[in-house]
Design a protein around this motif. Structure first.
Motif, short mmCIF file in Angstrom:
data_model
loop_
_atom_site.label_atom_id
_atom_site.label_comp_id
_atom_site.label_asym_id
_atom_site.label_seq_id
_atom_site.Cartn_x
_atom_site.Cartn_y
_atom_site.Cartn_z
N ASP A 56 65.45 -1.34 34.75
CA ASP A 56 65.38 -2.76 35.12
C ASP A 56 66.80 -3.24 35.36
OD1 ASP A 56 63.49 -5.43 34.87
OD2 ASP A 56 65.55 -5.80 34.20
N TRP A 57 67.06 -3.70 36.58
CA TRP A 57 68.42 -4.08 36.93
C TRP A 57 68.93 -5.26 36.12
CZ3 TRP A 57 71.88 -1.22 39.06
CH2 TRP A 57 71.54 -0.22 39.96
N ASP A 58 68.06 -6.20 35.80
CA ASP A 58 68.51 -7.37 35.04
C ASP A 58 69.01 -6.96 33.66
OD1 ASP A 58 67.90 -9.08 37.11
OD2 ASP A 58 65.89 -9.56 36.36
N ARG A 87 72.29 -4.86 34.04
CA ARG A 87 73.49 -5.65 34.33
C ARG A 87 73.88 -6.54 33.15
NH1 ARG A 87 70.85 -6.42 40.14
NH2 ARG A 87 71.97 -4.77 41.26
N ALA A 88 72.89 -7.00 32.40
CA ALA A 88 73.22 -7.81 31.21
C ALA A 88 73.99 -6.97 30.20
CB ALA A 88 71.94 -8.38 30.59
#
Length: 735
Positions: free
Chosen positions: A390-392, A395-396
């Motif tokens: 999951d990119w979110d 990146r978090a």
């Protein structure tokens, strides 16, 4: 974390290694047969005060730590020392703790007159005869009847039947000897039960030493003996069983350290671990000597060869307590039924597998972050595949410096030490975030830091660390399989550029990635290991094609094609034709300790919870001996797996010699994961057939996911060859 031999323990190991090598030679072991007792060795042990080393100082003992006593017993086991050392150490410790006049008197008799004090390993309450190690030469036997401790003095030497392997076994019948009751304020049941647990630990150490020595003997012979014009150690039929055995033996040694640490910490599973360690050490010794005998073939059967001495004692020492499988079941009762264990006192245990997860500021910061962003309804938690990316979330984690916390701050990390980094990884696992894309990208990032030119470092490292883009691995080819060094993908120099043509298979995560760590052949005219070069190739350049391959593990992997792909020389990692050295670093990270033990623990917990609510034959399924043994086996495998992975990490931290510890970790853990997931699926069937993310669904998921684990990062066959060559010193293996 601290897995090196403690500084104060080094002279203990060295001293007893020399002592038993000099004083328990194979000639003296043979001379001590058939009984299995060397009176001169016993005198030498007494002269060094060895039998008194575990006694409390206020009783005149050395108060040696249990850790050091196990080191000593491992050396005794290596040389098959013909003396009842484990039994006397425990018996004298019990007397020292009991403290009565009679106890002190018998301590004096051992010290001053050289008397042998044996230990009856089972309660004498039923009055039945039992074989007592050391009993054949004992002046007295220390016994317990469920209530009282006593010293029983036979009126004549005990019958000494001829047995499988010399352990000076004497046939002792309670009640037919002079019995001296040991009275005092000490809790007899407590010190007796703790003493038997200590005997299991000491005997496990001896079996570990026996296993390791037998394997070294077999490996040395396999290097000398030739068949069909080759040393027999080159044949995988010889090398691979020995590799499996040395992995198991090293695993047993690490499990013993793990268990001692658990006892010192009074961990909830400490008692269960003592029992399962004893089972594992016995099983490992049996397998090791069996394969060692097979290596020696007909010569190993002859009395002139020492390996038969090891073969017989591998069984005889452990079986003095009874069937080791019963000890596995006992371990299950302790682990899953809450059966109480009287734990022995360990003294200092200066090894530590655990990173400081609880209270570690960095790990707790990560826990808070993940808890705030992970959503079970949205994210594929506890999924070990790239489909869960999951990119979110990625990146978090990157913005907070948690993708690679051990990286320098200038490259987006947190400058974290090894303990904090491991703590963060465990938090991720606990909360169900696998983050495979981050793991693979981290491998590429480390290589760029080590071997990339400054322009490449500036281009990719901060982007990797911040989660802006990822990398994948381009090692495997259609015709090469696990033999990555047979790569045919060509890279040809054209001025300041390289032109790449070829194909890679199983490039998992390529559909998400921005770069691929690509192994290429740059010189086809030299031996295959010498003509390879590694590149970090951007996937957005012309000529790259990615095609999906779907698997029954619900995971997509890819085939990637490279047609006249042009990249500048700055994407090269390391020297031209120096790819093998770069790959060694990459593979050490990929094979540097498997982490499937997290899933193994989740599966065993799920099955245990289910079994508590299932009935069979009128009682909960969890109470059945077979259920307890199978659950305890998986618990043990998970502990060994974690210990082997920790050894990989510690070897890198401490800069110690790496004897293929990463490949050993991966072989053991993936093979255990495959076998255990199938067994737990069977145990909980048919309910386990239903897919899901909770409860038994984790078993079904683990079963499917385990299938490929022995292929990823190199097949078990390739890795066993690496273990055979680097850990045992065998020649390069062949089919």
């Amino acid at each position: 974390m601290q897995l090196s031999l403690p500084e104060d323990s080094v002279p203990v190991k060295d001293m007893f290694e020399r002592f038993f090598a000099d004083e328990a030679t194979s000639a003296r072991v043979r001379a001590a047969e058939p009984v299995g007792f060397d009176a001169e060795l016993w005198k030498e042990l007494l002269a060094l005060e060895v039998p008194f080393m575990r006694m409390p100082a206020d009783a005149g003992g050395g108060e040696m730590s249990l850790f050091d006593a196990c080191l000593m017993m491992e050396q005794a086991g290596r040389r098959l020392a013909p003396a009842p050392l484990a039994e006397t150490l425990v018996a004298l410790r019990i007397l020292g703790l009991q403290g009565s006049f009679a106890a002190r008197e018998w301590i004096g008799k051992v010290r001053e007159k050289g008397a042998v004090l044996a230990l009856a390993l089972r309660s004498v309450a039923d009055g039945k005869p039992q074989l007592v190690p050391g009993g054949a030469v004992a002046a007295a036997i220390l016994t317990f009847d469920g209530k009282d401790l006593a010293i029983e003095i036979p009126s004549e030497p005990l019958p000494a039947p001829v047995t499988l392997g010399g352990a000076a076994l004497g046939l002792f019948t309670p009640g037919k000897s002079t019995r001296i009751l040991l009275t005092g304020n000490a809790d007899a049941e407590q010190i007796w039960s703790a003493g038997i647990e200590e005997w299991k630990l000491l005997t496990s150490a001896a079996l570990i030493g026996l296993s390791r020595e037998a394997l070294e003997m077999a490996a040395a012979y396999a290097c000398e003996r030739e068949a069909f014009g080759q040393p027999i150690g080159t044949y995988q039929g010889i090398a691979h069983p020995l590799a499996n055995d040395v992995i198991d033996a090293d695993g047993a040694a690490l499990l013993q350290m793990w268990t001692l640490r658990a006892i010192a910490d009074r961990a909830a599973d400490a008692g269960g671990l003592i029992s399962t360690l004893f089972w594992w050490a016995s099983r490992t010794a049996t397998n090791s000597v069996a394969h060692a005998i097979h290596t020696f073939a007909g010569y190993g059967l002859s009395n002139e060869y020492d390996i038969q001495l090891y073969h017989r004692r591998a069984k005889a020492w452990a079986l003095a307590l009874g069937d080791p499988e019963a000890e596995l079941e006992r371990g299950g009762r302790r682990l899953f039924m809450g059966e109480e264990t009287r734990l022995p006192a360990t003294g200092p245990v200066e090894v530590d597998f655990e990173s400081p997860d609880v209270g570690n500021p960095l790990a707790e910061e990560l826990r808070e972050l993940l808890s705030s962003i992970l959503d079970p309804d949205k994210h594929a938690l506890f999924e070990e595949n790239f489909e869960a990316h999951d990119w979110d979330v990625h990146r978090a984690l990157g913005r907070a410096g948690f993708l690679f916390p051990d990286w320098p701050a200038k490259w987006g990390g947190r400058d974290a030490d090894a303990d904090s980094t491991r703590a963060c990884r465990r938090i991720q696992s606990e909360l169900g975030w696998a983050g495979l894309a981050g793991g693979v990208t981290g491998m590429a990032g480390v290589l760029v830091q080590q071997a990339g030119v400054p322009e490449l470092q500036e281009e990719v490292l901060l982007g990797f660390a911040r989660g802006e883009f990822t990398s994948c691995l381009g090692f495997t080819e259609p015709s090469g399989g696990s033999d990555v060094f047979a790569a045919k993908t060509r890279a040809v120099r054209d001025g300041d550029e390289w032109v790449i043509n070829g194909q890679k298979m199983f490039t998992s995560g390529a559909d998400l990635a921005n770069y691929v760590l690509l192994l290429t052949r740059t010189d086809p005219d030299v031996p295959k290991h010498k003509g390879l070069t590694l590149f970090l190739v951007p996937l957005n350049v012309p000529g790259v094609e990615i095609q999906p391959i779907h698997t029954f593990m619900d995971e997509r992997t890819n085939a990637t094609f490279y047609s006249d792909v042009r990249i500048p020389d700055r994407y090269r990692l390391g020297p031209i034709n120096g790819g093998v050295r770069m790959m060694a670093t990459a593979l050490s990270m990929e094979q540097g300790g498997s982490h499937y033990y997290h899933q193994m623990r989740k599966m065993v917990d799920a099955v245990a919870d289910w079994a508590r609510n299932e009935e069979r034959d009128g009682k909960p399924l969890i109470a059945h001996p077979d259920t307890l043994s199978r659950l305890a086996k998986v618990h043990t495998h998970a502990a060994i797996s974690e210990a082997l992975a920790a050894r990989c990490l510690w070897t890198r931290i401490a800069g110690e010699q790496d004897l293929a510890f990463g490949p050993a970790s991966k072989v053991f853990t993936t093979e255990a994961f495959i076998v255990d997931s199938a067994d737990l699926l069977n145990l909980s069937a048919p309910a386990s057939l239903v897919r899901g993310k909770e409860g038994l669904g984790q078993v079904e998921m683990g079963y499917r996911h385990s299938t490929a684990s022995s292929v990823y990062g190199g097949t078990s066959e390739v890795l066993r060859s690496m273990v055979a060559e680097r850990r045992l010193g065998l020649p390069r293996s062949r089919a």
